[in-house]
Scaffold this active site. Structure first.
Site, PDB file in Angstrom:
ATOM      1  N   ASN A 173     -10.945  58.515  14.982  1.00  0.00           N
ATOM      2  CA  ASN A 173     -12.208  58.242  14.298  1.00  0.00           C
ATOM      3  C   ASN A 173     -13.179  59.416  14.492  1.00  0.00           C
ATOM      4  OD1 ASN A 173     -13.834  56.122  12.948  1.00  0.00           O
ATOM      5  ND2 ASN A 173     -15.082  56.157  14.811  1.00  0.00           N
ATOM      6  N   HIS A 209     -21.540  58.540   8.376  1.00  0.00           N
ATOM      7  CA  HIS A 209     -22.989  58.494   8.635  1.00  0.00           C
ATOM      8  C   HIS A 209     -23.645  59.498   7.695  1.00  0.00           C
ATOM      9  CE1 HIS A 209     -22.717  55.845  12.047  1.00  0.00           C
ATOM     10  NE2 HIS A 209     -21.795  56.610  12.611  1.00  0.00           N
TER      11      HIS A 209
HETATM   12  C1  XIL Z   1     -24.056  54.455  18.766  1.00  0.00           C
HETATM   13  C2  XIL Z   1     -24.681  53.081  18.959  1.00  0.00           C
HETATM   14  O1  XIL Z   1     -24.946  52.499  17.693  1.00  0.00           O
HETATM   15  C3  XIL Z   1     -25.947  53.196  19.768  1.00  0.00           C
HETATM   16  O2  XIL Z   1     -26.500  51.921  20.051  1.00  0.00           O
HETATM   17  C4  XIL Z   1     -25.661  53.934  21.081  1.00  0.00           C
HETATM   18  O3  XIL Z   1     -26.854  54.132  21.789  1.00  0.00           O
HETATM   19  C5  XIL Z   1     -25.004  55.266  20.806  1.00  0.00           C
HETATM   20  O4  XIL Z   1     -23.838  55.075  20.019  1.00  0.00           O
HETATM   21  N1  XIL Z   1     -20.690  57.385  16.307  1.00  0.00           N
HETATM   22  C6  XIL Z   1     -19.988  56.437  17.006  1.00  0.00           C
HETATM   23  C7  XIL Z   1     -20.707  55.257  17.560  1.00  0.00           C
HETATM   24  O5  XIL Z   1     -18.765  56.512  17.081  1.00  0.00           O
HETATM   25  O6  XIL Z   1     -20.125  54.805  18.754  1.00  0.00           O
HETATM   26  C8  XIL Z   1     -22.163  55.537  17.766  1.00  0.00           C
HETATM   27  O7  XIL Z   1     -22.805  54.322  18.125  1.00  0.00           O
HETATM   28  C9  XIL Z   1     -22.783  56.125  16.517  1.00  0.00           C
HETATM   29  C10 XIL Z   1     -22.121  57.433  16.172  1.00  0.00           C
END
Ligand code: XIL
Length: 318
Positions: A173, A209
């Protein structure tokens, strides 16, 4: 009908969401989160990360994860489990000491063994390794690379296969791989080699994202997914959100809606793509505002817990 119902009619296995523990006291939120017609799949945003599941060496804790996994099972929502190996959210005992290579390999196997067995028949998929690549296609210079070397990725997949159920899908991932670029091509090369040598990998998750104004197009995302379709792997959009440079405007919400719909459509149209997970569905609890100052409103439901144009754009497209 909700998004999962529509997604299934369109041929996906699920439309899902990440859920964080901090909002579990909000009944209105929880009702939507575990509404099977909106979300057929759930990912705990944090509870299955190393700092929470193994806070002291060889002491395991599944309290946070189970607060999300158990109601998901009850609601017949499938679970994506996230994540075994990452550079972030590691416990202090792991980062504050220098372990030798054999020690760290032992720690890695023990961690995966316990978590995999604890969730043996409870995870549709596991993100075995998360975010191992830099944008230029080299490997991230983290604890794992420094102490074990590049083979930590392969080792993690082999350990995961040894201890998860045979039907659990094992995923790599990452973010920034939603276009054909140095990062996605470098990953494709590693995955191709894994497939050739029989290293057990089943899927690739594109986090997705995105940012309004800079997001990959439908074609970008489809081409990126196709890098892995071609290798016979399963794919998914695992953490979709589309952040807005604040202040928000109606025009930005419209663009955001288009990005959401195009991303979901890319998954629907790409044969290997099994589902889409949004990285939470409610703006106030999204990770975006605290991680990217000045940005926000990345989700499908607004502050008042009302569905946004992006929600309707997805549902109209499906
Ligand atoms: C993020 C969470 O949403 C937050 O609450 C935490 O503080 C940090 O991590 N990529 C990922 C996720 O694979 O695990 C992340 O999640 C966001 C970016």
């Amino acid at each position: 009908p909700g998004l999962d119902v529509l997604a299934k009619r369109a041929g996906l296995l699920y439309f899902g969401t990440a859920i964080d523990n901090v909002v579990l006291n909000n009944t209105a939120y929880v009702t939507i989160a575990h509404n099977r017609s909106e979300f057929g799949q759930v990912t705990p945003s944090n509870g299955l990360k190393w700092m929470y599941t193994e806070p002291s060496r060889n002491v395991f804790n599944y309290t946070m994860a189970n607060e999300i996994i158990k109601p998901a099972i009850k609601a017949h929502q499938i679970r994506r489990c996230h994540t075994f190996v990452w550079h972030n959210q590691l416990p202090d005992w792991l980062t504050s000491k220098n372990y030798t290579k054999p020690e760290l390999i032992g720690i890695l196997e023990n961690h995966i063994k316990h978590e995999a067995r604890a969730y043996y028949d409870k995870c549709y998929a596991w993100d075995v390794v998360n975010e191992a690549f830099n944008d230029d296609g080299t490997l991230r210079d983290d604890l794992w690379l420094q102490t074990i070397g590049p083979e930590y990725i392969e080792l993690a997949f082999r350990f995961a296969r040894k201890y998860t159920s045979p039907w659990t899908r094992l995923y790599y991932n990452d973010y920034g791989i939603e276009r054909v670029n140095n990062k996605s091509l470098a990953l494709q090369k590693v995955v191709k080699d894994f497939v050739k040598r029989g290293v057990p990998i089943d899927g690739v998750g594109l986090q997705a994202h995105f940012t309004v104004g800079r997001a990959p197009s439908y074609n970008d995302t489809r081409s990126a997914l196709n890098l892995f379709t071609k290798l016979g792997l399963e794919t998914a959009l695992t953490e979709l959100d589309v952040r807005v440079d604040l202040p928000d405007t109606a025009a930005k919400q419209k663009t955001q809606a288009d990005v959401y719909a195009a991303s979901v459509k890319a998954c629907v149209d790409e044969e290997s793509c099994v589902g889409v997970t949004v990285w939470d569905f409610w703006d106030p609890v999204s990770w975006v505002p605290s991680t990217f100052p000045g940005y926000g409103n990345a989700c499908l439901w607004d502050d008042a817990l009302k569905r946004k144009p992006a929600y309707y754009a997805i549902s109209d497209m499906l």
